[in-house]
Design a protein around this motif. Structure first.
Motif, PDB file in Angstrom:
ATOM      1  N   ILE A 150      -6.131  -1.969  -1.080  1.00  0.00           N
ATOM      2  CA  ILE A 150      -6.954  -0.700  -1.518  1.00  0.00           C
ATOM      3  C   ILE A 150      -8.179  -1.529  -2.317  1.00  0.00           C
ATOM      4  O   ILE A 150      -9.266  -1.152  -2.048  1.00  0.00           O
ATOM      5  CB  ILE A 150      -6.394   0.172  -2.533  1.00  0.00           C
ATOM      6  CG1 ILE A 150      -5.390   0.999  -1.591  1.00  0.00           C
ATOM      7  CG2 ILE A 150      -7.222   1.080  -3.023  1.00  0.00           C
ATOM      8  CD1 ILE A 150      -4.563   1.841  -2.425  1.00  0.00           C
ATOM      9  N   ARG A 151      -7.879  -2.536  -3.193  1.00  0.00           N
ATOM     10  CA  ARG A 151      -9.026  -3.053  -4.021  1.00  0.00           C
ATOM     11  C   ARG A 151      -9.865  -3.795  -3.142  1.00  0.00           C
ATOM     12  O   ARG A 151     -11.101  -3.866  -3.154  1.00  0.00           O
ATOM     13  CB  ARG A 151      -8.446  -4.061  -5.213  1.00  0.00           C
ATOM     14  CG  ARG A 151      -9.229  -4.556  -6.007  1.00  0.00           C
ATOM     15  CD  ARG A 151      -9.717  -3.563  -6.676  1.00  0.00           C
ATOM     16  NE  ARG A 151     -11.259  -3.749  -7.479  1.00  0.00           N
ATOM     17  CZ  ARG A 151     -12.534  -3.746  -6.949  1.00  0.00           C
ATOM     18  NH1 ARG A 151     -12.553  -3.477  -5.844  1.00  0.00           N
ATOM     19  NH2 ARG A 151     -13.407  -4.239  -7.535  1.00  0.00           N
ATOM     20  N   GLN A 152      -9.347  -4.658  -2.070  1.00  0.00           N
ATOM     21  CA  GLN A 152     -10.225  -5.258  -1.200  1.00  0.00           C
ATOM     22  C   GLN A 152     -11.256  -4.383  -0.629  1.00  0.00           C
ATOM     23  O   GLN A 152     -12.520  -4.848  -0.025  1.00  0.00           O
ATOM     24  CB  GLN A 152      -9.368  -5.934  -0.230  1.00  0.00           C
ATOM     25  CG  GLN A 152      -8.672  -7.259  -0.845  1.00  0.00           C
ATOM     26  CD  GLN A 152      -7.764  -7.759   0.186  1.00  0.00           C
ATOM     27  OE1 GLN A 152      -7.379  -7.419   1.420  1.00  0.00           O
ATOM     28  NE2 GLN A 152      -7.125  -8.947   0.014  1.00  0.00           N
ATOM     29  N   LEU A 153     -10.975  -3.234  -0.291  1.00  0.00           N
ATOM     30  CA  LEU A 153     -11.819  -2.033   0.394  1.00  0.00           C
ATOM     31  C   LEU A 153     -12.832  -1.504  -0.700  1.00  0.00           C
ATOM     32  O   LEU A 153     -13.627  -0.668  -0.311  1.00  0.00           O
ATOM     33  CB  LEU A 153     -10.994  -1.290   1.221  1.00  0.00           C
ATOM     34  CG  LEU A 153     -10.247  -1.625   2.201  1.00  0.00           C
ATOM     35  CD1 LEU A 153      -9.235  -0.617   2.826  1.00  0.00           C
ATOM     36  CD2 LEU A 153     -11.160  -2.267   3.323  1.00  0.00           C
ATOM     37  N   GLY A 154     -12.656  -1.910  -1.906  1.00  0.00           N
ATOM     38  CA  GLY A 154     -13.531  -1.239  -3.151  1.00  0.00           C
ATOM     39  C   GLY A 154     -13.177  -0.375  -3.669  1.00  0.00           C
ATOM     40  O   GLY A 154     -13.713   0.253  -4.770  1.00  0.00           O
ATOM     41  N   GLY A 155     -11.876   0.006  -3.765  1.00  0.00           N
ATOM     42  CA  GLY A 155     -11.270   1.262  -4.394  1.00  0.00           C
ATOM     43  C   GLY A 155     -10.338   0.811  -5.282  1.00  0.00           C
ATOM     44  O   GLY A 155     -10.050  -0.343  -5.543  1.00  0.00           O
ATOM     45  N   ALA A 156     -10.088   1.716  -6.290  1.00  0.00           N
ATOM     46  CA  ALA A 156      -8.983   1.429  -7.405  1.00  0.00           C
ATOM     47  C   ALA A 156      -8.119   2.852  -7.434  1.00  0.00           C
ATOM     48  O   ALA A 156      -8.849   3.901  -7.187  1.00  0.00           O
ATOM     49  CB  ALA A 156      -9.518   1.037  -8.720  1.00  0.00           C
ATOM     50  N   ILE A 157      -7.062   3.009  -8.054  1.00  0.00           N
ATOM     51  CA  ILE A 157      -6.105   3.991  -8.019  1.00  0.00           C
ATOM     52  C   ILE A 157      -6.040   4.435  -9.696  1.00  0.00           C
ATOM     53  O   ILE A 157      -5.977   3.628 -10.562  1.00  0.00           O
ATOM     54  CB  ILE A 157      -5.069   4.145  -7.261  1.00  0.00           C
ATOM     55  CG1 ILE A 157      -4.083   3.095  -7.954  1.00  0.00           C
ATOM     56  CG2 ILE A 157      -5.138   3.959  -5.699  1.00  0.00           C
ATOM     57  CD1 ILE A 157      -2.461   3.150  -7.297  1.00  0.00           C
ATOM     58  N   PHE A 158      -5.823   5.702 -10.023  1.00  0.00           N
ATOM     59  CA  PHE A 158      -5.664   5.983 -11.325  1.00  0.00           C
ATOM     60  C   PHE A 158      -4.544   7.392 -11.182  1.00  0.00           C
ATOM     61  O   PHE A 158      -4.500   8.028 -10.229  1.00  0.00           O
ATOM     62  CB  PHE A 158      -6.915   6.515 -11.875  1.00  0.00           C
ATOM     63  CG  PHE A 158      -7.559   7.774 -11.512  1.00  0.00           C
ATOM     64  CD1 PHE A 158      -7.519   8.885 -11.833  1.00  0.00           C
ATOM     65  CD2 PHE A 158      -8.502   7.360 -10.257  1.00  0.00           C
ATOM     66  CE1 PHE A 158      -8.010  10.137 -11.157  1.00  0.00           C
ATOM     67  CE2 PHE A 158      -9.223   8.456  -9.711  1.00  0.00           C
ATOM     68  CZ  PHE A 158      -9.090  10.022 -10.141  1.00  0.00           C
ATOM     69  N   GLY A 159      -3.912   7.796 -12.430  1.00  0.00           N
ATOM     70  CA  GLY A 159      -3.281   8.993 -12.293  1.00  0.00           C
ATOM     71  C   GLY A 159      -3.430   9.789 -13.354  1.00  0.00           C
ATOM     72  O   GLY A 159      -4.267   9.632 -14.323  1.00  0.00           O
TER      73      GLY A 159
END
Length: 188
Positions: A150-159
Motif C-alpha cells: 500500500i505504501r509503495q502506491l503512495g497510500g497509508a492506513i489509519f483507524g
C-alpha cells in the motif's frame, strides 16, 4: 525539565510511576493477571524506557500496560488516551511523504516522530486489540503501520471508531489532519 542524558531525575521518576500506577489501577480490565509491583520492578531497572514513557505521557498518550509477553519477559504499553494523543497530531505518515510535499508541510511525520521517541506505531492487529479494551478514537483517528504494498502506491492506513465499529481506512501518505495522530507501543 528533562535532563539531556535521557534519564529522569528521581523526582520525575517518582511522579511518572505514580501516574502510571494510578492509571494501571483504574483500568484493571486492560491487563488482567498482571501485578503493578512486577511492572514497577521492570521499569525501575530501565531508565531509558522510563524516559520514553514520560515522553509518551507528555505528548498526551496516557500509556498503560495492555499485555505481557512470556517469551520475552516484557510488559507491553500502548497509548490509551481516549483520542489520538494531542501532542502527536497533524502529521503525515512518513519521511517520504513529508519530503514529497512541496507546500503546507506538516511539522513532522508519524513514523519519524515515533522513531525519535523510541516507540513504534501500532499495527492493525494491535489497534484492533486496543479497541477491545475500550472506545478509542471516536472523534479522532490514528495512523497505523501500513503494509509495504500500500505504501509503495503512495497510500497509508489509519483507524478510528465510529458507529460502535472499528474502521481501517486509507489516505494518501502525505495527507495530514488536525484530528489524526498516532498511537505508540513500547515493550519494557
Amino acid at each position: 525539565m528533562k535532563e539531556t542524558k535521557k534519564e529522569l531525575s528521581p523526582a520525575q521518576r517518582t511522579d511518572l510511576l505514580h501516574v502510571l500506577k494510578t492509571r494501571f489501577e483504574k483500568n484493571k480490565n486492560r491487563h488482567k493477571g498482571i501485578e503493578w509491583a512486577d511492572v514497577q520492578a521492570k521499569l525501575e531497572t530501565d531508565p531509558k524506557k522510563m524516559w520514553i514513557l514520560d515522553d509518551m505521557e507528555h505528548t498526551g498518550g496516557e500509556p498503560n500496560v495492555v499485555g505481557y509477553d512470556k517469551k520475552t519477559d516484557e510488559y507491553i504499553f500502548f497509548d490509551c488516551s481516549a483520542e489520538s494523543p494531542k501532542g502527536r497530531r497533524s502529521l503525515c505518515y512518513d519521511r517520504k511523504a513529508l519530503d514529497a510535499r512541496k507546500e503546507n508541510k506538516p511539522k513532522d511525520s508519524a513514523m519519524d516522530m515515533a522513531a525519535a521517541m523510541g516507540i513504534e506505531l501500532l499495527t492493525e492487529e494491535q489497534y484492533r486489540s486496543l479497541q477491545q479494551l475500550g472506545e478509542f478514537d471516536t472523534k479522532t483517528s490514528s495512523w497505523i503501520v501500513t503494509p509495504p504494498d500500500i505504501r509503495q502506491l503512495g497510500g497509508a492506513i489509519f483507524g478510528d471508531r465510529r458507529y460502535n465499529t472499528v474502521f481501517i481506512y486509507h489516505n494518501g501518505a502525505d495527507s495530514y489532519y488536525a484530528a489524526r495522530g498516532f498511537r505508540g507501543a513500547l515493550r519494557v
